[in-house]
Structure formats: C-alpha cells, structure tokens
Design a protein around this motif. Structure first.
Motif, PDB file in Angstrom:
ATOM      1  N   ARG A 275       0.827  -1.219   0.000  1.00 32.49           N
ATOM      2  CA  ARG A 275       0.000   0.000   0.000  1.00 32.49           C
ATOM      3  C   ARG A 275       0.851   1.254   0.000  1.00 32.49           C
ATOM      4  O   ARG A 275       0.489   2.264  -0.602  1.00 32.49           O
ATOM      5  N   LEU A 276       2.004   1.203   0.650  1.00 30.99           N
ATOM      6  CA  LEU A 276       2.927   2.337   0.635  1.00 30.99           C
ATOM      7  C   LEU A 276       3.464   2.567  -0.778  1.00 30.99           C
ATOM      8  O   LEU A 276       3.529   3.710  -1.254  1.00 30.99           O
ATOM      9  N   VAL A 277       3.816   1.503  -1.456  1.00 30.22           N
ATOM     10  CA  VAL A 277       4.296   1.615  -2.846  1.00 30.22           C
ATOM     11  C   VAL A 277       3.189   2.179  -3.740  1.00 30.22           C
ATOM     12  O   VAL A 277       3.449   3.018  -4.615  1.00 30.22           O
ATOM     13  N   ILE A 278       1.949   1.752  -3.518  1.00 27.14           N
ATOM     14  CA  ILE A 278       0.829   2.281  -4.299  1.00 27.14           C
ATOM     15  C   ILE A 278       0.669   3.777  -4.065  1.00 27.14           C
ATOM     16  O   ILE A 278       0.461   4.547  -5.012  1.00 27.14           O
ATOM     17  N   LEU A 279       0.793   4.215  -2.818  1.00 30.89           N
ATOM     18  CA  LEU A 279       0.691   5.648  -2.520  1.00 30.89           C
ATOM     19  C   LEU A 279       1.808   6.432  -3.200  1.00 30.89           C
ATOM     20  O   LEU A 279       1.558   7.469  -3.828  1.00 30.89           O
ATOM     21  N   ILE A 280       3.019   5.940  -3.118  1.00 31.70           N
ATOM     22  CA  ILE A 280       4.154   6.619  -3.755  1.00 31.70           C
ATOM     23  C   ILE A 280       3.972   6.664  -5.266  1.00 31.70           C
ATOM     24  O   ILE A 280       4.210   7.689  -5.908  1.00 31.70           O
ATOM     25  N   THR A 281       3.512   5.565  -5.845  1.00 31.45           N
ATOM     26  CA  THR A 281       3.265   5.533  -7.292  1.00 31.45           C
ATOM     27  C   THR A 281       2.176   6.535  -7.679  1.00 31.45           C
ATOM     28  O   THR A 281       2.298   7.225  -8.703  1.00 31.45           O
ATOM     29  N   SER A 282       1.154   6.648  -6.860  1.00 32.04           N
ATOM     30  CA  SER A 282       0.081   7.611  -7.132  1.00 32.04           C
ATOM     31  C   SER A 282       0.601   9.044  -7.100  1.00 32.04           C
ATOM     32  O   SER A 282       0.211   9.873  -7.927  1.00 32.04           O
ATOM     33  N   ILE A 283       1.485   9.329  -6.159  1.00 34.10           N
ATOM     34  CA  ILE A 283       2.082  10.669  -6.071  1.00 34.10           C
ATOM     35  C   ILE A 283       2.933  10.946  -7.302  1.00 34.10           C
ATOM     36  O   ILE A 283       2.909  12.054  -7.862  1.00 34.10           O
TER      37      ILE A 283
ATOM     38  N   GLN B 277      -7.082  14.495 -15.587  1.00 36.20           N
ATOM     39  CA  GLN B 277      -6.036  13.568 -15.167  1.00 36.20           C
ATOM     40  C   GLN B 277      -5.483  13.946 -13.793  1.00 36.20           C
ATOM     41  O   GLN B 277      -5.240  13.076 -12.955  1.00 36.20           O
ATOM     42  N   ILE B 278      -5.313  15.235 -13.564  1.00 41.57           N
ATOM     43  CA  ILE B 278      -4.833  15.689 -12.263  1.00 41.57           C
ATOM     44  C   ILE B 278      -5.873  15.390 -11.188  1.00 41.57           C
ATOM     45  O   ILE B 278      -5.533  14.919 -10.097  1.00 41.57           O
ATOM     46  N   PHE B 279      -7.127  15.628 -11.486  1.00 43.16           N
ATOM     47  CA  PHE B 279      -8.196  15.342 -10.538  1.00 43.16           C
ATOM     48  C   PHE B 279      -8.244  13.853 -10.198  1.00 43.16           C
ATOM     49  O   PHE B 279      -8.347  13.465  -9.034  1.00 43.16           O
ATOM     50  N   ALA B 280      -8.129  13.007 -11.224  1.00 41.69           N
ATOM     51  CA  ALA B 280      -8.119  11.559 -11.005  1.00 41.69           C
ATOM     52  C   ALA B 280      -6.909  11.145 -10.161  1.00 41.69           C
ATOM     53  O   ALA B 280      -7.021  10.285  -9.279  1.00 41.69           O
ATOM     54  N   SER B 281      -5.771  11.758 -10.389  1.00 41.59           N
ATOM     55  CA  SER B 281      -4.578  11.450  -9.600  1.00 41.59           C
ATOM     56  C   SER B 281      -4.764  11.841  -8.136  1.00 41.59           C
ATOM     57  O   SER B 281      -4.352  11.110  -7.228  1.00 41.59           O
ATOM     58  N   VAL B 282      -5.384  12.988  -7.895  1.00 35.96           N
ATOM     59  CA  VAL B 282      -5.638  13.432  -6.522  1.00 35.96           C
ATOM     60  C   VAL B 282      -6.581  12.453  -5.824  1.00 35.96           C
ATOM     61  O   VAL B 282      -6.354  12.075  -4.664  1.00 35.96           O
ATOM     62  N   LEU B 283      -7.641  12.033  -6.520  1.00 37.02           N
ATOM     63  CA  LEU B 283      -8.565  11.056  -5.927  1.00 37.02           C
ATOM     64  C   LEU B 283      -7.861   9.734  -5.614  1.00 37.02           C
ATOM     65  O   LEU B 283      -8.115   9.115  -4.578  1.00 37.02           O
ATOM     66  N   THR B 284      -6.976   9.317  -6.490  1.00 36.65           N
ATOM     67  CA  THR B 284      -6.232   8.080  -6.270  1.00 36.65           C
ATOM     68  C   THR B 284      -5.309   8.207  -5.060  1.00 36.65           C
ATOM     69  O   THR B 284      -5.182   7.265  -4.271  1.00 36.65           O
ATOM     70  N   ILE B 285      -4.697   9.366  -4.900  1.00 38.16           N
ATOM     71  CA  ILE B 285      -3.837   9.594  -3.731  1.00 38.16           C
ATOM     72  C   ILE B 285      -4.662   9.549  -2.448  1.00 38.16           C
ATOM     73  O   ILE B 285      -4.248   8.936  -1.451  1.00 38.16           O
TER      74      ILE B 285
END
Length: 110
Positions: free
Chosen positions: A41-49, A75-83
């Motif tokens: 989950r930490l790797v997923i968070l870093i990848t999302s950032i 795309q930026i909005f989707a990235s923020v939601l993913t983070i």
C-alpha cells in the motif's frame, strides 16, 4: 511495471485472506500478510504521487504550447482522488491490527 506488481501482490494477498476465512492453510502468516500489505500500500501511494507529478508536468508543458487543458485537469483530478484513496487504504492497514490478528478490510484493491 510497479503498478502491475502491486496489483498481482494484492490479488495474492486477497487469495491468502480467502484461504484464512475458509480455515485452510494460508500462504503467509497474519503478521507477514500485514507487513506485505503495508509495504504494498505504501508503494501504491508513492506511485500515485508520482503519477500526479507527471500529470502536473504534462499540464505545464501543454499550457506553454497552448493546448486544450481540459484533459489534463481531469487527469490531475483523477490522480488526486487516487492519492486520497491510497492514503486511506494505507491508514486502514496501519491501524487495523491487534496482535497477530489482521482486519478483513485490509486487502482492498485500488
């Protein structure tokens, strides 16, 4: 490649949880499952950032070129939601442990 590995790892962890719920022999101990899940989950968070950073850089480049920015805003909005989702899942994994027990909600896939 990192995203593919994290998804495969999430599937393996979910399968491990299924085995545990069926009272069958699991692939990993509960503590090991928690540790793997936390790192995953930490790797997923870093990848999302990183994805947010890349999308923002593409936005700036497109803005300089005078392109339509609507797609980049999305795309930026989707990235923020993913983070946000990644941070919540990481928080759940880090807080939902009691001794050797691991919460059933630990293995959602983003």
């Amino acid at each position: 490649m990192i995203v593919i590995v994290t998804v495969i790892l999430s599937i393996v962890l979910t399968y491990n949880q299924k085995l545990d719920l069926q009272n069958r022999k699991t692939l990993f101990s509960k503590r090991r499952t928690h540790d793997i899940s936390y790192v995953n989950r930490l790797v997923i968070l870093i990848t999302s950032i990183i994805f947010l950073y890349i999308n923002y850089k593409l936005y700036l480049i497109s803005k300089k070129k005078g392109e339509d920015l609507k797609v980049y805003y999305l795309q930026i909005f989707a990235s923020v939601l993913t983070i946000i989702a990644s941070a919540i899942v990481l928080y759940v994994v880090s807080k939902e442990t009691v001794g050797d027990e691991v919460a059933d909600v630990e293995n959602p896939i983003i």
